[in-house]
Write an enzyme that holds these catalytic residues in place. Structure first.
Site, PDB file in Angstrom:
ATOM      1  N   GLU A 116       0.829  -1.198   0.000  1.00  0.00           N
ATOM      2  CA  GLU A 116       0.000   0.000   0.000  1.00  0.00           C
ATOM      3  C   GLU A 116       0.865   1.251   0.000  1.00  0.00           C
ATOM      4  OE1 GLU A 116      -2.501  -0.828   3.406  1.00  0.00           O
ATOM      5  OE2 GLU A 116      -4.003  -1.768   2.118  1.00  0.00           O
ATOM      6  N   CYS A 129       3.514   8.402   1.508  1.00  0.00           N
ATOM      7  CA  CYS A 129       4.018   7.401   2.451  1.00  0.00           C
ATOM      8  C   CYS A 129       4.275   6.116   1.666  1.00  0.00           C
ATOM      9  CB  CYS A 129       2.975   7.189   3.554  1.00  0.00           C
ATOM     10  SG  CYS A 129       3.496   5.998   4.778  1.00  0.00           S
ATOM     11  N   CYS A 136       6.433  -7.402   7.239  1.00  0.00           N
ATOM     12  CA  CYS A 136       7.524  -6.889   8.069  1.00  0.00           C
ATOM     13  C   CYS A 136       8.019  -8.002   8.975  1.00  0.00           C
ATOM     14  CB  CYS A 136       7.018  -5.719   8.916  1.00  0.00           C
ATOM     15  SG  CYS A 136       8.339  -4.854   9.782  1.00  0.00           S
ATOM     16  N   CYS A 140       5.899  -4.982  15.926  1.00  0.00           N
ATOM     17  CA  CYS A 140       5.481  -3.924  16.854  1.00  0.00           C
ATOM     18  C   CYS A 140       4.001  -4.150  17.167  1.00  0.00           C
ATOM     19  CB  CYS A 140       5.717  -2.557  16.231  1.00  0.00           C
ATOM     20  SG  CYS A 140       7.429  -2.348  15.712  1.00  0.00           S
ATOM     21  N   CYS A 143       1.025  -2.154  15.626  1.00  0.00           N
ATOM     22  CA  CYS A 143       1.060  -1.902  14.187  1.00  0.00           C
ATOM     23  C   CYS A 143       0.382  -3.022  13.408  1.00  0.00           C
ATOM     24  CB  CYS A 143       2.516  -1.758  13.739  1.00  0.00           C
ATOM     25  SG  CYS A 143       2.694  -1.700  11.958  1.00  0.00           S
ATOM     26  N   CYS A 371      -1.728   5.973   9.876  1.00  0.00           N
ATOM     27  CA  CYS A 371      -0.466   5.435  10.349  1.00  0.00           C
ATOM     28  C   CYS A 371      -0.656   4.128  11.125  1.00  0.00           C
ATOM     29  CB  CYS A 371       0.133   6.488  11.263  1.00  0.00           C
ATOM     30  SG  CYS A 371       1.847   6.270  11.487  1.00  0.00           S
TER      31      CYS A 371
END
Ligand code: SF4
Length: 397
Positions: A116, A129, A136, A140, A143, A371
């Site tokens: 994205e 962004c 990943c 975290c 997230c 975010c």
């Protein structure tokens, strides 16, 4: 706040060719690499520098994707290029436009993977962004991307290609012959490497892509308009200063190792003290003014007055700005956003200590573009809330 804003989504499909087998895609090759492949494929060495300059300008200044349109090259040479090379960027699968103007693109890259990209228009700038990995490796706990396993690193072409996708969609390429600075205010004026992935775990590709974005004869964005956000990969931070020289943001999010270990587990490898020692050196080496500390506001977890006081003490001596991010919830997220009064009180303490402490306005929440909310739409293997809590060491709270 946009949480209660009416949702008006524009979903559209833009078909575009996928990379063609057999040809060498030149998007993402640095000038040196481009020169090398041109020579390897028949361009006389003596002419190669000039040819790189010409092709570069067509591709990165004017957004041209067809060698036959490069009119300052001979017809025969254009044909020769077309036989061997391609100019391919990620394919846009869908585009959603939030009620606040934020655009989220889902793009497909080689292998059928999807990432994205988010464009956030503001009055004085337009920020893109960009993602650096599919999924990943880090987890975290606040997230959404962290719940998706790492599939692979993006290539330099797939990273700078996201910038090109946005410029296509915003119709931002100057007409051939017109220079970038002469075609009105920039729509994509800033890049933040804050999309999916940890950019410093894909250092070479991120570096090459950003060098291309910064090149003055192409997309031409100043290094001060590019911000790389890391969770704290300490050994790579010094390299970023030396080899990219862009602005740096750090996903800080906690003021004790105990809490940071849970929120940003890479902290167990490089703790707050080691991270801060490295960050102290960054502005000197990269010649950038200050480091941005990202701090997500999680109710009852990291948002107390004591946290705010500890934060300013920890970063003392580092030229810094603290971005306070009201937590953006996602399906299954184990945290809640701090109350607005709490966020303001926290911001006030940081501000009084002499640091800019803006509260980031959530953007694109209605399309899950805010975010920490990014995740490939096709990724179905979501971890359950219970799993996330267990991994965050929250003891089933
Ligand atoms: S915050 Fe960044 S590093 Fe952490 S899991 Fe999400 S994408 Fe990965």
């Amino acid at each position: 706040m946009t949480a209660s804003a009416p949702v008006t989504q524009d979903v559209m499909t833009i078909p575009r060719k996928l990379p063609e087998g057999g040809k060498i895609n030149i998007v993402g090759l640095t000038r040196d690499k481009l020169r090398a492949v041109l020579i390897e494929n028949g361009t006389p060495e003596k002419q190669s520098k000039m040819r790189v300059n010409q092709i570069w300008q067509w591709v990165y200044q004017w957004g041209v994707r067809d060698f036959h349109a490069m009119t300052n090259l001979s017809k025969a040479y254009r044909g020769q290029l077309d036989e061997t090379f391609s100019i391919e960027i990620p394919e846009v699968v869908s585009r959603q436009i939030s009620s606040d103007g934020t655009r989220k693109y889902l793009v497909k890259i080689a292998g059928g993977h999807e990432v994205e990209v988010v464009y956030i228009p503001e009055t004085d700038r337009g920020t893109l962004c960009v993602s650096s990995q599919v999924g990943c490796t880090l987890t975290c706990s606040f997230c959404h991307t962290g719940t998706q396993k790492l599939v692979r690193n993006l290539t330099a072409g797939e990273i700078v290609g996201q910038v090109m996708v946005a410029r296509d969609d915003l119709d931002e390429w100057p007409q051939p012959g017109v220079s970038t600075g002469d075609s009105g205010p920039r729509l994509v004026s800033n890049i933040v490497l804050m999309g999916m992935g940890e950019p410093l775990y894909n250092f070479e590709n991120v570096r090459d892509a950003m060098k291309i974005a910064m090149d003055g004869e192409g997309i031409s964005l100043s290094r001060r308009r590019i911000t790389l956000s890391t969770s704290g990969v300490v050994p790579e931070i010094a390299k970023t200063a030396e080899e990219i020289g862009c602005m740096l943001a750090v996903s800080f999010h906690a003021t004790t190792d105990e809490v940071r270990d849970k929120l940003v587990p890479i902290n167990k490898r490089w703790n707050i003290e080691e991270l801060l020692n490295t960050l102290r050196e960054y502005p000197k080496v990269s010649n950038s003014e200050r480091i941005t500390f990202e701090y997500v506001m999680l109710k009852g977890v990291n948002d107390s007055d004591e946290d705010a006081h500890r934060l300013v003490k920890l970063i003392s001596g580092i030229p810094a700005k603290i971005n306070l991010i009201p937590f953006n919830e996602w399906p299954g997220s184990p945290y809640q956003r701090s109350d607005w009064d709490r966020i303001e009180a926290f911001s006030e303490i940081v501000y009084r200590a002499g640091y800019a402490s803006p509260i980031r306005k959530p953007r694109g929440e209605d399309i899950m573009a805010a975010c920490g909310q990014l995740k490939s739409a096709t990724e179905r293997a979501r971890k359950s809330r219970k799993q996330i809590e267990a991994e965050a060491g929250m003891g089933g709270a």
